[in-house]
Structure formats: structure tokens, C-alpha cells
Design a protein around this motif. Sequence first.
Motif: not given
Length: 138
Positions: A28-29, A34-39
Motif C-alpha cells: 500500500q505504501a 506491482n511497484k515492489m521489487d526485491s530491493n
Amino acid sequence: MNGTYQILNTLPFYSESKSNPALSSLAQALGGANKMDSNAMSSYVEALLFENAVEKAVANGGTLTRASLFKVLNTDETSFNADGIVGQTDVSTHAPSPCFVLAQVVNDKWKRVYPTKAGTFDCNKKNLVTLKFNGASS
């Protein structure tokens, strides 16, 4: 890329961001999974570790200092799991976690393969092996 496998030490955020409250909060933040990645995932897990250690350091009226923080990290973080985002990990002894999830690209999308139940890890101690390396050159 179809058929490619990936071993993960975190829950697969692309498919399980709504099933874990901490992971959902991160998604949510960031504006969605889809805006997330491993970093982002790694940074969040480390932030949760820091938060957990601070809470333990100041419990019972303790004062947060560098020494009190490192004391907790070195002695009291023996079963850290980042609110279920990672498998149980003994941070204090720097021990690797045996916990993992296996994912695979199927029809151009990552899919959890093993274990099949969302929110779970395979944490069998037999997942860890010791390799002996002979560093001598010939």
C-alpha cells in the motif's frame, strides 16, 4: 523466461501481498504490489528488524543506545521473521535460515510452486548443508 525457477527467502510479494498484513502495508505504501521489487522487500525486512530490536532494547524502561541496540541484535534476535515475511531466522548467531519458497515463471508471470500453501515456507533443517571448500590453487 517461461519455466525459470527462483528460490526466495521472502514471501512472493507479487502474489501474496494481500495475505500478510506487514506485506500488505508495504504494498500500500508503495502504491501496489506491482511497484515492489526485491530491493524494496529487503529494505523493509531490515527496517522491521531494526524496529523489533529497538522495541526490545527499550522494553521495561530501557534506554536506546548504540550498545543496547547491538546487545539485542547480538543476543535476543534468535527467531526473527519480519512479521511472517521471511522464515524464522537466528539473526543473533548469523545463522542462515533453512526457510525458502520456490517460484516459477508460468505464462510470463511468477507463480508460487513450493510449498503450495500461501504464506508458508519450507523450513526443514535439512535444507541447509555445509560445503567444504579447498581453496588451494593448483
